[in-house]
Scaffold this motif. Structure first.
Motif, PDB file in Angstrom:
ATOM      1  N   PHE A 265       8.412  33.759 -49.060  1.00 31.48           N
ATOM      2  CA  PHE A 265       8.509  32.681 -48.075  1.00 31.48           C
ATOM      3  C   PHE A 265       7.130  32.228 -47.623  1.00 31.48           C
ATOM      4  O   PHE A 265       6.223  33.038 -47.434  1.00 31.48           O
ATOM      5  CB  PHE A 265       9.293  33.196 -46.859  1.00 31.48           C
ATOM      6  CG  PHE A 265       9.361  32.215 -45.711  1.00 31.48           C
ATOM      7  CD1 PHE A 265      10.304  31.194 -45.715  1.00 31.48           C
ATOM      8  CD2 PHE A 265       8.470  32.308 -44.646  1.00 31.48           C
ATOM      9  CE1 PHE A 265      10.369  30.274 -44.665  1.00 31.48           C
ATOM     10  CE2 PHE A 265       8.530  31.395 -43.585  1.00 31.48           C
ATOM     11  CZ  PHE A 265       9.486  30.381 -43.603  1.00 31.48           C
TER      12      PHE A 265
ATOM     13  N   SER B  98       7.183  28.544 -41.132  1.00 31.21           N
ATOM     14  CA  SER B  98       6.903  28.904 -39.739  1.00 31.21           C
ATOM     15  C   SER B  98       7.329  30.342 -39.436  1.00 31.21           C
ATOM     16  O   SER B  98       8.233  30.889 -40.069  1.00 31.21           O
ATOM     17  CB  SER B  98       7.636  27.935 -38.811  1.00 31.21           C
ATOM     18  OG  SER B  98       9.019  28.032 -39.043  1.00 31.21           O
TER      19      SER B  98
ATOM     20  N   PHE C  19      -5.727  34.600 -49.794  1.00 32.89           N
ATOM     21  CA  PHE C  19      -5.313  33.999 -48.529  1.00 32.89           C
ATOM     22  C   PHE C  19      -4.074  34.649 -47.897  1.00 32.89           C
ATOM     23  O   PHE C  19      -3.065  34.871 -48.554  1.00 32.89           O
ATOM     24  CB  PHE C  19      -5.025  32.511 -48.738  1.00 32.89           C
ATOM     25  CG  PHE C  19      -4.830  31.790 -47.443  1.00 32.89           C
ATOM     26  CD1 PHE C  19      -5.928  31.413 -46.691  1.00 32.89           C
ATOM     27  CD2 PHE C  19      -3.567  31.550 -46.947  1.00 32.89           C
ATOM     28  CE1 PHE C  19      -5.767  30.781 -45.464  1.00 32.89           C
ATOM     29  CE2 PHE C  19      -3.391  30.922 -45.722  1.00 32.89           C
ATOM     30  CZ  PHE C  19      -4.497  30.536 -44.985  1.00 32.89           C
TER      31      PHE C  19
HETATM   32  P1  NAD Z   1       9.441  25.584 -41.835  1.00 35.99           P
HETATM   33  O1  NAD Z   1       9.479  26.991 -41.373  1.00 35.99           O
HETATM   34  O2  NAD Z   1      10.040  24.548 -41.004  1.00 35.99           O
HETATM   35  O3  NAD Z   1      10.130  25.467 -43.275  1.00 35.99           O
HETATM   36  C1  NAD Z   1       9.732  26.305 -44.350  1.00 35.99           C
HETATM   37  C2  NAD Z   1      10.891  26.411 -45.329  1.00 35.99           C
HETATM   38  O4  NAD Z   1      11.925  27.176 -44.727  1.00 35.99           O
HETATM   39  C3  NAD Z   1      11.519  25.057 -45.689  1.00 35.99           C
HETATM   40  O5  NAD Z   1      11.862  25.072 -47.055  1.00 35.99           O
HETATM   41  C4  NAD Z   1      12.764  25.038 -44.818  1.00 35.99           C
HETATM   42  O6  NAD Z   1      13.780  24.211 -45.312  1.00 35.99           O
HETATM   43  C5  NAD Z   1      13.163  26.495 -44.880  1.00 35.99           C
HETATM   44  N1  NAD Z   1      14.098  26.952 -43.844  1.00 35.99           N
HETATM   45  C6  NAD Z   1      14.283  26.462 -42.604  1.00 35.99           C
HETATM   46  N2  NAD Z   1      15.227  27.193 -41.964  1.00 35.99           N
HETATM   47  C7  NAD Z   1      15.615  28.158 -42.823  1.00 35.99           C
HETATM   48  C8  NAD Z   1      16.536  29.237 -42.750  1.00 35.99           C
HETATM   49  N3  NAD Z   1      17.238  29.482 -41.645  1.00 35.99           N
HETATM   50  N4  NAD Z   1      16.685  30.041 -43.832  1.00 35.99           N
HETATM   51  C9  NAD Z   1      15.954  29.832 -44.939  1.00 35.99           C
HETATM   52  N5  NAD Z   1      15.060  28.833 -45.061  1.00 35.99           N
HETATM   53  C10 NAD Z   1      14.897  28.004 -44.014  1.00 35.99           C
HETATM   54  O7  NAD Z   1       7.883  25.257 -42.143  1.00 35.99           O
HETATM   55  P2  NAD Z   1       7.228  23.901 -42.609  1.00 35.99           P
HETATM   56  O8  NAD Z   1       7.298  22.923 -41.472  1.00 35.99           O
HETATM   57  O9  NAD Z   1       7.704  23.479 -43.929  1.00 35.99           O
HETATM   58  O10 NAD Z   1       5.715  24.361 -42.788  1.00 35.99           O
HETATM   59  C11 NAD Z   1       4.849  24.489 -41.713  1.00 35.99           C
HETATM   60  C12 NAD Z   1       4.708  25.934 -41.298  1.00 35.99           C
HETATM   61  O11 NAD Z   1       4.324  26.710 -42.421  1.00 35.99           O
HETATM   62  C13 NAD Z   1       3.620  26.133 -40.270  1.00 35.99           C
HETATM   63  O12 NAD Z   1       4.056  27.057 -39.313  1.00 35.99           O
HETATM   64  C14 NAD Z   1       2.467  26.702 -41.099  1.00 35.99           C
HETATM   65  O13 NAD Z   1       1.553  27.468 -40.361  1.00 35.99           O
HETATM   66  C15 NAD Z   1       3.199  27.510 -42.113  1.00 35.99           C
HETATM   67  N6  NAD Z   1       2.409  27.712 -43.308  1.00 35.99           N
HETATM   68  C16 NAD Z   1       1.823  28.924 -43.485  1.00 35.99           C
HETATM   69  C17 NAD Z   1       1.028  29.155 -44.587  1.00 35.99           C
HETATM   70  C18 NAD Z   1       0.367  30.488 -44.790  1.00 35.99           C
HETATM   71  O14 NAD Z   1      -0.119  30.734 -45.884  1.00 35.99           O
HETATM   72  N7  NAD Z   1       0.335  31.344 -43.793  1.00 35.99           N
HETATM   73  C19 NAD Z   1       0.842  28.143 -45.526  1.00 35.99           C
HETATM   74  C20 NAD Z   1       1.478  26.920 -45.326  1.00 35.99           C
HETATM   75  C21 NAD Z   1       2.261  26.717 -44.212  1.00 35.99           C
END
Ligand code: NAD
Length: 545
Positions: free
Chosen positions: A265, A268, A500
């Motif tokens: 994953f 967020s 990373f």
């Molecule tokens: P998000 O958490 O909204 O969505 C991520 C994925 O999870 C999407 O595919 C979404 O459809 C899915 N999802 C949502 N609810 C779910 C559930 N209940 N069960 C399974 N999957 C579900 O995140 P986003 O808006 O796409 O991305 C932004 C976030 O990602 C920010 O918090 C950012 O910091 C983080 N991020 C972290 C890194 C890292 O390497 N640490 C890299 C990129 C983004």
């Protein structure tokens, strides 16, 4: 597990070099033409299950963030029936996929890297620009270069792991077989990096796992193209199954399945925690303990020491906080600046921020585009409005927004007198940087403050010339960032150079694109073969005389 009749190894790769897209360049013309081509049609995006296109008729639209009236694709959404089919397809593909010689499996992804770096470069860039709102350079460094690096480096690291074999004796042969996990992997990717979309399903797949891939709804467009390229390069049916759709609906259902072997994953922290809870609730039902790998949110910092160079700090802040509209997990979103330096740089920082050109990313002169969607726009606006109303903060640059055509939020600087102000603690994930000015003699206290202010631990920078001050920061901030930068901005990690990932609320820190990540998709089997087995069960000590 080296290839049959050969000691072949993949050499350590070199990083893909970004193209520059200078005026008149061939690459610029190609991307411009591709942007035009893609915006002149509305693509239909199916699910891909067992190598076949599946159309559910339950549709959603892909709209451009910088012009939300423009639909560039419609995609089919998966429901429970398709999730079942995808899991079945992945389990059916498993036997042959995990038995394919690993070097041959790898070549599929090597070929995909060659295609993305070559004939599909403009397509992947144009899709990322239009669907996710990146400017050409932000797209080039990740959607092309980082993804190509992920493919090459993951194969190299897998090769390194496979080579690691135990000692054998004259009459005992010891081997370790690096099996894939038993079951399927659930890859769930975020909107903000095409490269992460490409990496999450393929890293486990390289190691012989089969995968269900749920891309983010706002990245379906580019992610689908990556999926097609990998298929074109020979990925067998069912090895990766592409199922866009509603996150919670798909997620909750997949996580109940007894054959769930792992979660890969990025997104967020809140979604990740909920997934982990679900796994906990279902723990009695699984055939194996699922491996859980999650890279999540951040509240990334820049601390400047009084000896820092003014222009270096301004550059690190502007690039680190605002590129790709601050929608990088690594983006600087809180800064701690000493009073003496603040006096020196304040006007120039404000001017630099105000001068940033914001607009349509199809016009290459724009430094920032629009934020990803309505929800992101509303969230950023709510933080800006909160700051405007507070008597502990002041907006000193930007603070503007306009959603009439696209979701535009101007780069914004908030100056606060409260180091624990809401925007110093919470992830905003937009072009908003909050600054706290500390008294020069409070440097060490400020480092402690920085360490304790936010629950995250992803990236951070220290900027200064005094070596003792740098050492102090490195020490006090040991656990504050999984990627720590000295005299640089906290963004733009390169695969193979700065592995990373972060800890605390930022994830499991399994370092995407590194050996540490690949190891999570492997379950070693020790094989001991005895050449001269004993023929009597008794040991010598059992005789008294
Ligand atoms: P998000 O958490 O909204 O969505 C991520 C994925 O999870 C999407 O595919 C979404 O459809 C899915 N999802 C949502 N609810 C779910 C559930 N209940 N069960 C399974 N999957 C579900 O995140 P986003 O808006 O796409 O991305 C932004 C976030 O990602 C920010 O918090 C950012 O910091 C983080 N991020 C972290 C890194 C890292 O390497 N640490 C890299 C990129 C983004």
């Amino acid at each position: 597990m080296l290839p049959k009749n050969s000691g072949f190894e993949f050499a350590r790769p070199v990083n893909e070099t970004p193209f520059l897209y200078t005026p008149g360049s061939k690459e610029k013309k190609e991307v411009k033409a591709k942007l035009q081509e893609l915006t002149s049609e509305v693509m239909e995006i199916p699910l891909i299950i067992g190598g076949r296109e599946v159309k559910t008729g339950n549709m959603a639209e892909v709209r451009m963030p910088h012009d939300h009236s423009k639909v560039i694709a419609r995609y089919h959404k998966a429901g429970k029936k398709e999730v079942d089919q995808a899991i079945e397809a992945s389990l059916a593909a498993k036997h042959d996929w995990e038995r394919m010689p690993w070097d041959k499996r790898s070549i599929i992804f090597k070929e995909a890297a060659a295609k993305i770096a070559g004939p599909y470069r403009a397509t992947i860039n144009a899709a990322t620009m239009l669907g996710q709102g990146k400017d050409i350079f932000q797209s080039e460094i990740e959607a092309v270069c980082e993804l190509v690096d992920f493919f090459h480096f993951n194969i190299y690291y897998m090769n390194e792991i496979y080579k690691d074999q135990p000692e054998s004796m004259r009459e005992i042969i010891n081997q370790v077989e690096y099996r894939p996990l038993e079951g399927f992997i659930f890859a769930v990717s975020p909107f903000n990096f095409t490269a992460i979309g490409g990496n999450l399903p393929t890293a486990p797949a390289m190691a012989g796992n089969t995968v269900i891939w749920k891309p983010a709804s706002t990245a379906v467009y580019s992610n689908y193209m990556v999926m097609r390229i990998v298929q074109e390069c020979g990925l067998p049916p069912g090895a990766i199954n592409f199922i866009p759709g509603a996150g919670s609906e798909i997620g909750d259902y997949v996580l109940e399945h007894p054959d769930l072997a792992g979660i890969h994953f990025t997104g967020s922290s809140e979604v990740f925690r909920n997934m982990w809870k679900k796994v906990g609730q279902n723990i009695d039902n699984y055939k194996t303990y699922p491996r859980i790998v999650g890279e999540t949110g951040g509240k990334d910092f820049v601390v400047a020491h009084a000896t820092a160079d003014k222009d270096e700090v301004i550059t690190a802040l502007v690039r680190g906080a605002f590129e790709y509209q601050g929608q990088k997990c690594s983006a600087a979103s809180r800064a701690y600046l000493p009073e003496s330096l603040w006096k020196e740089l304040k006007d120039d920082l404000i001017a630099a921020t105000e001068n940033i050109k914001v607009g349509d990313i199809e016009d290459f002169t724009n430094y920032l585009g629009a934020v990803i969607d309505r929800a992101a726009f509303d969230k950023h606006v709510s933080y800006i409005e909160y700051a405007k109303k507070s008597n502990e903060a002041q907006i000193i640059a930007g603070g503007k927004y306009d959603d009439s055509k696209g979701y535009f939020v101007w780069p914004t600087l908030i100056l606060t007198t409260n180091p624990r102000f809401k925007t110093m603690e919470e992830e905003i994930f937009g072009p908003v940087l909050t600054i706290y000015v500390y008294s020069d003699d409070q440097y060490e206290d400020t480092l402690h403050l920085c360490n304790e202010t936010s629950p995250y631990g992803l990236t951070g920078s220290i900027i200064g010339k005094d070596r003792d001050a740098l050492l102090k920061a490195e020490d006090i901030l040991t656990h504050a960032a999984g990627n720590f930068y000295i005299n640089d901005k906290p963004t733009a990690a390169v695969v193979g150079q700065q592995p990373f990932g972060g800890s605390r609320a930022s994830g499991t820190n399994d370092k995407a694109g590194s050996l540490w990540n690949i190891i999570r998709w492997i379950s070693p089997r020790s094989i001991k073969e005895t050449l001269n087995p004993p023929k009597n069960y008794r040991y010598p000590h059992l005789d008294e005389e």
